[in-house]
Write an enzyme that holds these catalytic residues in place. Structure first.
Site, PDB file in Angstrom:
ATOM      1  N   GLY A 211      15.740  35.757 -40.774  1.00 36.99           N
ATOM      2  CA  GLY A 211      15.626  36.906 -40.798  1.00 36.99           C
ATOM      3  C   GLY A 211      16.217  37.885 -42.121  1.00 36.99           C
ATOM      4  O   GLY A 211      15.366  37.397 -43.286  1.00 36.99           O
ATOM      5  N   ASN A 212      16.443  38.746 -42.108  1.00 32.95           N
ATOM      6  CA  ASN A 212      17.553  40.007 -43.575  1.00 32.95           C
ATOM      7  C   ASN A 212      18.429  40.036 -42.676  1.00 32.95           C
ATOM      8  O   ASN A 212      18.963  40.407 -42.099  1.00 32.95           O
ATOM      9  CB  ASN A 212      15.798  40.431 -44.205  1.00 32.95           C
ATOM     10  CG  ASN A 212      15.462  41.519 -43.061  1.00 32.95           C
ATOM     11  OD1 ASN A 212      16.687  42.168 -42.736  1.00 32.95           O
ATOM     12  ND2 ASN A 212      14.483  41.341 -42.946  1.00 32.95           N
TER      13      ASN A 212
END
Ligand code: C5P
Length: 415
Positions: A211-212
């Site tokens: 993810g981020n």
């Protein structure tokens, strides 16, 4: 657009002698293209019949909390409150204003007002001494502070025989003030936006993901700002804690980029958007073979095979109407203007909002942002560091400027 065309108005009528004028109010509103649903207090029915207002509005009038005592059915005040773009109470008595100020719910109209999410406009009508009484003045102040717009009564001859301030504004003035109020408050009513927001989580197994650090704050702020200006919004959000509670926002929560793409495509097909805003920080890659359940450490490979995710915004833009105003975001490390110009073309955008993680206070995880609006090589507008809500307002100004030059692409849905 200066008319009331397509506006949904819940008209509350209360027990003042001026209630007879509400027939003219309904006619003025309907003539201007508004859809009107009337709610009367028991007192109002002493002055004008539901049959008159029902005939003029073209819809049955609601006045009782229980529709049919024997059948045990009740009037859905929540639904009425959610249906309206505005609730106009004309005339409003000192009694109903007191009930509104106190938050009482002892008749249908008061319960509609209590459960409504839309703004409220009132046109007081009463005797001069009631109007100037400290209690009435106090209630009006309370309502004003809560954002209720008050259409000032006229001065003149009153039913009591006295002369002074307290006559309900004439129906023509109510229509003009309401039209102006709509133009100021909800300039984008009838227009539709499609927004992607937040990060995406690409599963490695049932507990791990790629993810981020996107929080979804900027996308949520944009959705809320556009909805406040009257737009209906399809909001497709990756995992984010930010709330977007507003009757104009239809939110779909997704996890992965592929889910985001499916939801965004479905939204695009169901309603042609007047603007698309791609704020989502979509993960560029996903693990090619996510595992079911939780894999033990020894089961996980040293290197993960990845598959490139689709470009959701480019795909949406390619399928959107030409007249749709298409906005992308670009998060840069450093200057980023060249990259933003490349994205503008590659993703078929009309504008790219550029922000740089090297600018202090900008980008993921901050409450503030510093952006440039990149329209093309010859037009880049730079802004100061400001809150993400203020950035959303700047973007909404651009969208409003573009859209107000033409009518909405889709007629409003009757949901
Ligand atoms: O290519 P890059 O990720 O920098 O582009 C950012 C813009 O493109 C953002 O508006 C983002 O929402 C959108 N985007 C997308 N799908 C992707 C990657 C980016 O919609 N797979």
């Amino acid at each position: 657009m200066g008319s009331l065309s397509g506006r949904r108005i819940v008209l509350g009528v209360t027990g003042s002698i001026a209630a007879y004028k509400s027939a003219h109010v309904v006619r003025e509103l309907v003539k201007s293209g508004a859809e009107v649903r009337v709610v009367m207090t028991p007192g109002a029915k002493e002055f004008i019949t539901p049959l008159t207002l029902g005939t003029l509005s073209g819809h049955p009038v609601h006045s009782e909390l229980t529709e049919d005592r024997n059948a045990g059915t009740w009037t859905d005040h929540v639904e009425l409150g959610l249906w309206g773009d505005v609730i106009l109470v004309a005339p409003v008595t000192a009694h109903t204003m007191a009930g509104m100020a106190e938050g009482r719910g002892d008749n249908l109209l008061l319960t509609v007002l209590l459960s409504a999410k839309c703004p409220v406009v009132i046109a007081p009508a009463m005797d001069r001494d009631m109007f100037t009484h400290a209690a009435t003045a106090h209630n009006m102040d309370t309502l004003r502070e809560r954002g209720v717009h008050i259409i000032d009564p006229d001065t003149g001859e009153l039913a009591s025989g006295l002369s002074g301030k307290g006559r309900m504004a004439e129906p023509e003035r109510i229509r003009t003030e309401l039209t102006q109020w709509f133009t100021d408050r909800m300039p984008l009513l009838g227009y539709h936006a499609l927004i992607t927001s937040g990060p995406t989580h690409e599963p490695i197994d049932a507990v791990r993901f790629i993810g981020n650090r996107s929080s979804g704050r900027q996308g949520s702020a944009i959705a809320l700002e556009l909805a406040r200006r009257g737009m209906s919004v399809d909001f497709i959000s990756g995992p984010s804690a930010f709330q977007t509670d507003h009757p104009g926002i239809r939110r779909v929560d997704v996890g992965t980029a592929l889910e985001m793409q499916d939801a965004a495509r479905a939204a695009l097909e169901s309603t042609p958007p007047d603007t698309i805003v791609g704020t989502a920080a979509v993960a560029d890659f996903r693990p090619s073979s996510p595992r079911e359940g939780k894999a033990s450490k020894s089961e996980l490979p040293d290197q993960l095979a990845l598959t490139r995710n689709p470009d959701i915004l480019a795909d949406l833009n390619a399928h959107a109407p030409t007249a749709c105003f298409k906005v992308g975001f670009a998060l840069a490390h450093g200057d980023g203007k060249e990259a933003a110009l490349r994205k503008l073309k590659a993703k078929l955008c009309d504008m790219v909002v550029l922000n740089s993680i090297t600018d202090k206070g900008a980008g993921f995880g901050h409450t503030t942002n510093r952006v440039d609006f990149v329209h093309g090589p010859d037009r880049i507008d730079s802004f100061e560091l400001k809150t993400k809500e203020a950035v959303a307002a700047d973007l909404a100004d651009v969208i409003q400027h573009r859209l107000s030059a033409r009518p909405p692409l889709a007629p409003r849905q009757d949901d």
